[in-house]
Scaffold this motif. Structure first.
Motif, mmCIF file in Angstrom:
data_model
loop_
_atom_site.group_PDB
_atom_site.id
_atom_site.type_symbol
_atom_site.label_atom_id
_atom_site.label_comp_id
_atom_site.label_asym_id
_atom_site.label_seq_id
_atom_site.Cartn_x
_atom_site.Cartn_y
_atom_site.Cartn_z
ATOM 1 N N GLU A 124 0.672 -1.220 0.046
ATOM 2 C CA GLU A 124 -0.036 0.070 -0.041
ATOM 3 C C GLU A 124 0.921 1.335 -0.085
ATOM 4 N N ARG A 125 1.950 1.014 0.655
ATOM 5 C CA ARG A 125 3.050 2.371 0.864
ATOM 6 C C ARG A 125 3.549 2.483 -0.499
ATOM 7 N N LYS A 126 3.693 1.526 -1.341
ATOM 8 C CA LYS A 126 4.237 1.570 -2.494
ATOM 9 C C LYS A 126 3.384 2.167 -3.575
ATOM 10 N N ILE A 127 2.290 1.671 -3.465
ATOM 11 C CA ILE A 127 1.242 2.114 -4.350
ATOM 12 C C ILE A 127 1.010 3.875 -4.194
ATOM 13 N N GLU A 128 1.201 4.266 -2.981
ATOM 14 C CA GLU A 128 0.968 5.761 -2.706
ATOM 15 C C GLU A 128 2.241 6.327 -3.020
ATOM 16 N N SER A 129 3.264 5.919 -2.600
ATOM 17 C CA SER A 129 4.430 6.392 -3.386
ATOM 18 C C SER A 129 4.390 6.577 -4.902
ATOM 19 N N THR A 130 3.941 5.497 -5.559
ATOM 20 C CA THR A 130 3.735 5.449 -7.061
ATOM 21 C C THR A 130 2.988 6.783 -7.378
ATOM 22 N N PHE A 131 1.861 6.816 -6.952
ATOM 23 C CA PHE A 131 0.693 7.701 -7.523
ATOM 24 C C PHE A 131 1.387 9.304 -7.030
ATOM 25 N N ASN A 132 1.850 9.319 -5.920
ATOM 26 C CA ASN A 132 2.698 10.567 -5.427
ATOM 27 C C ASN A 132 3.719 10.994 -6.429
ATOM 28 N N LEU B 190 3.875 10.426 -9.477
ATOM 29 C CA LEU B 190 3.400 10.965 -10.794
ATOM 30 C C LEU B 190 2.656 12.160 -10.476
ATOM 31 N N LEU B 191 2.227 12.544 -9.492
ATOM 32 C CA LEU B 191 1.735 13.847 -9.157
ATOM 33 C C LEU B 191 2.897 14.863 -9.274
ATOM 34 N N LEU B 192 4.138 14.569 -8.186
ATOM 35 C CA LEU B 192 5.378 15.441 -8.097
ATOM 36 C C LEU B 192 5.854 15.571 -9.459
ATOM 37 N N ALA B 193 5.781 14.543 -10.391
ATOM 38 C CA ALA B 193 6.501 14.767 -11.779
ATOM 39 C C ALA B 193 5.474 15.471 -12.793
ATOM 40 N N GLY B 194 4.346 16.187 -12.150
ATOM 41 C CA GLY B 194 3.462 16.495 -13.004
ATOM 42 C C GLY B 194 2.443 15.871 -13.883
ATOM 43 N N GLU C 183 -1.636 3.751 -14.786
ATOM 44 C CA GLU C 183 -0.882 3.187 -13.511
ATOM 45 C C GLU C 183 -1.988 2.294 -12.908
ATOM 46 N N LEU C 184 -3.078 2.640 -12.596
ATOM 47 C CA LEU C 184 -4.060 1.936 -12.096
ATOM 48 C C LEU C 184 -4.277 0.736 -12.876
ATOM 49 N N ALA C 185 -4.507 0.803 -14.159
ATOM 50 C CA ALA C 185 -4.642 -0.391 -14.985
ATOM 51 C C ALA C 185 -3.631 -1.136 -15.190
ATOM 52 N N ARG C 186 -2.269 -0.718 -14.896
ATOM 53 C CA ARG C 186 -1.337 -1.573 -14.872
ATOM 54 C C ARG C 186 -1.459 -2.300 -13.434
ATOM 55 N N LEU C 187 -1.653 -1.822 -12.416
ATOM 56 C CA LEU C 187 -1.556 -2.333 -11.188
ATOM 57 C C LEU C 187 -2.656 -3.212 -10.929
ATOM 58 N N THR C 188 -4.015 -3.076 -11.548
ATOM 59 C CA THR C 188 -4.862 -4.100 -11.244
ATOM 60 C C THR C 188 -5.241 -4.719 -12.435
ATOM 61 N N SER C 189 -4.756 -4.829 -13.587
ATOM 62 C CA SER C 189 -4.887 -5.438 -14.824
ATOM 63 C C SER C 189 -6.586 -5.312 -15.018
ATOM 64 N N ALA C 190 -6.983 -4.056 -14.989
ATOM 65 C CA ALA C 190 -8.190 -3.738 -15.019
ATOM 66 C C ALA C 190 -8.458 -2.691 -16.184
ATOM 67 N N ALA C 191 -9.805 -2.533 -16.869
ATOM 68 C CA ALA C 191 -10.068 -1.530 -17.709
ATOM 69 C C ALA C 191 -10.491 -0.224 -16.828
ATOM 70 N N VAL C 192 -9.862 0.806 -16.761
ATOM 71 C CA VAL C 192 -10.102 1.884 -16.029
ATOM 72 C C VAL C 192 -11.020 3.064 -16.747
ATOM 73 N N ILE C 193 -12.147 3.555 -15.952
ATOM 74 C CA ILE C 193 -13.021 4.534 -16.781
ATOM 75 C C ILE C 193 -13.106 5.657 -15.848
ATOM 76 N N LEU C 194 -12.911 7.010 -16.169
ATOM 77 C CA LEU C 194 -13.320 8.079 -15.542
ATOM 78 C C LEU C 194 -14.410 8.678 -15.985
ATOM 79 N N GLU C 195 -15.543 8.958 -15.056
ATOM 80 C CA GLU C 195 -16.631 9.655 -15.521
ATOM 81 C C GLU C 195 -17.136 10.956 -14.591
ATOM 82 N N ASN C 196 -17.492 11.743 -15.268
ATOM 83 C CA ASN C 196 -18.132 13.176 -14.337
ATOM 84 C C ASN C 196 -19.220 12.905 -13.833
#
Length: 507
Positions: free
Chosen positions: A140-148, A150-154, A163-176
């Protein structure tokens, strides 16, 4: 990454005790969350679910009825399995009533053929569970560090979704919040059908879709979906999705904040140029400090007129174009300063946001930017006065160039009043205005047949109206100099009526 009943039975302590599964073979894959040992009859009161319950049977009761009640209560409390010693302290053999009741309930019952220290069993189970938990926390700490990172790198929300799709081998969709798909990552394909069904589901998640809200400033902006996660090495795909949703919110919020900050800086810089606090070259140098590379030659200024409450967008084709243009909201209009090459090659005005048209200056070098500002604003003022507003180039202007300059002072309004005053005063009191007739006649260069056709009236009617206009003005419309003066006056009237500042009332 869970510890199942099947894995527990393979522990050394159970193997040494000759453990046998009597019931519940279908539930060997259930997760063991804890281990507990007790010899009291009402042990079920102390269970919270997921326990492996160890007992010598002393609290199970001596009668079949008591034993059946004990099994039912343990099952109802959520125990994963009931482990009973056949050591002779209570039972040499597991009672048939226990086996029958456990079979009915679906509770796994495990018999231990020899006496075993329950402390040793507990120690082995707890060691495994602790190891799993440590690995889960590390992951979990590694996952948090990975996303952090990415954010710090812009990184934007798309990189987070990938990255979530890679970690979970899932199709990822963002809806508003309007349930519109904003972006997707991974291989979506057939999973879209599941997403369509799940999008209307009020629950947070299902077995085939993890659904996490994307919260911005305490409000739900939308939802992040991980469809059919298949990562067997991931302890908790839900944890990864939740952290990704948080990172997406931060990324979106950062984008909004960055855009607002950049717009504020751009507006301040352009305002200084308009006020004369900066020369053209100084403006170009300051713009470069904001990441906008204008260069010093072939610059153009675009002014887009605005309706009250309306915004304008300059549509571009990518980051390269944005880096070569700087724009600002100036109240009544939006101003864009860019290189001529970038304007012709990429950026264009969104037609839905040019309701009142705009103006484009000549292509100039940096030192001539103040002049280009005046040119673009003059063209935009003329565009505002047109019957059908459009984007006008300064080079396409005629006499309007002079009229725009005069409109800044009282001279043009006085000229209009001197030339057209009697007609304007009369039209305010009449249901049949004469000014449209005069316009048509002047724009037809004195051709009465063309003017009558344009107005869709008979020539006799036109003659009568022209006679009334001549009488009001005290001048003959047959005189070419008079027509020219009146033509300039109508053009001036259009310009004053289209001005966002003080001028004559619109007609």
């Amino acid at each position: 990454m869970s510890f199942t009943l099947a894995q527990a039975l393979r522990l050394e302590a159970f193997q040494d005790a000759d453990a046998r599964l009597l019931t519940g073979e279908a539930k060997l894959d259930h997760e063991v969350r804890w281990v507990h040992s007790s010899e009291i009859p009402d042990v079920s009161r102390f269970l919270s679910g997921g326990e492996l319950l160890l007992t010598a049977g002393l609290g199970m009761g001596a009668t079949a009825a008591q034993q059946r009640i004990y099994v039912r209560e343990v099952h109802a409390a959520g125990a994963v399995a009931l482990v009973i010693e056949e050591s002779g302290r209570m039972f040499d053999r597991i009672p048939q009533a226990v086996v029958e009741e456990a079979t009915v309930c679906g509770l796994p019952v495990i018999a231990l053929g020899t006496e075993v220290p329950f402390a040793a069993v507990s120690a082995q189970v707890h060691e495994v569970l602790t190891g799993i938990r440590v690995r889960a926390l590390t992951q979990e700490r590694k996952i948090e560090s990975t996303f952090n990172a990415l954010l710090l790198a812009g990184g934007d929300y798309l990189s987070i979704m990938r990255e979530l799709a890679r970690l979970t081998s899932a199709a990822v969709i963002l809806e508003n919040v309007a349930h519109q798909v904003v972006a997707s990552a991974g291989t979506v394909g057939d999973d879209l059908g599941e997403f369509a069904r799940h999008a209307d589901d009020p629950h947070e998640s299902t077995d085939t879709c993890i659904r996490c809200p994307v919260l911005m400033r305490g409000q739900t902006w939308g939802w992040l979906h991980a469809l059919s996660p298949r990562a067997v090495t991931l302890h908790s795909p839900t944890f990864a999705a939740e952290r990704a949703a948080t990172a997406v919110a931060i990324s979106l919020l950062s984008d909004h904040t960055r855009d607002a900050r950049d717009n504020q800086r751009s507006t301040a810089l352009i305002t200084r140029l308009v006020l004369g606090d900066l020369t053209g070259p100084e403006f170009v140098d300051r713009a470069a400090g904001l990441g906008c590379r204008l260069g010093r030659e072939d610059l153009v200024v675009i002014v887009l007129n605005k309706e009250p409450g309306q915004d304008h967008r300059v549509v571009d084709t990518g980051r390269a174009t944005r880096q070569a243009a700087i724009q600002a909201d100036m109240g009544d209009y939006r101003m864009v300063i860019t290189s001529s090459g970038a304007w012709k090659g990429g950026a264009a005005v969104d037609p839905e946001h040019t309701v009142r048209g705009g103006g484009i200056s000549r292509s100039v070098e940096a030192a001539m930017l103040p002049t280009a500002l005046t040119q673009a604003r003059s063209a935009a003022a003329v565009a505002r006065s047109l019957a059908v507003p459009r984007v006008v180039r300064f080079d396409d202007l005629g006499v309007e160039r002079l009229l725009v300059a005069l409109a800044q002072g009282p001279e043009l309004a006085s000229y209009v009043q001197d030339e057209l005053g009697p007609i304007l005063a009369r039209d305010t009191q009449s249901a049949t205005p004469l000014l449209p007739t005069l316009r048509a006649y002047l724009e037809s260069d004195g051709n009465k047949s063309d003017a009558a056709a344009h107005l869709h009236i008979q020539r006799r009617t036109l003659y009568n109206r022209l006679d009334r206009i001549s009488a009001l003005l005290g001048r003959s419309l047959e005189d070419a100099a008079t027509r020219q003066a009146l033509f300039l006056a109508t053009k001036s009237l259009d310009l004053l009526e289209g001005s966002p500042g003080p001028g004559l009332p619109r007609r």
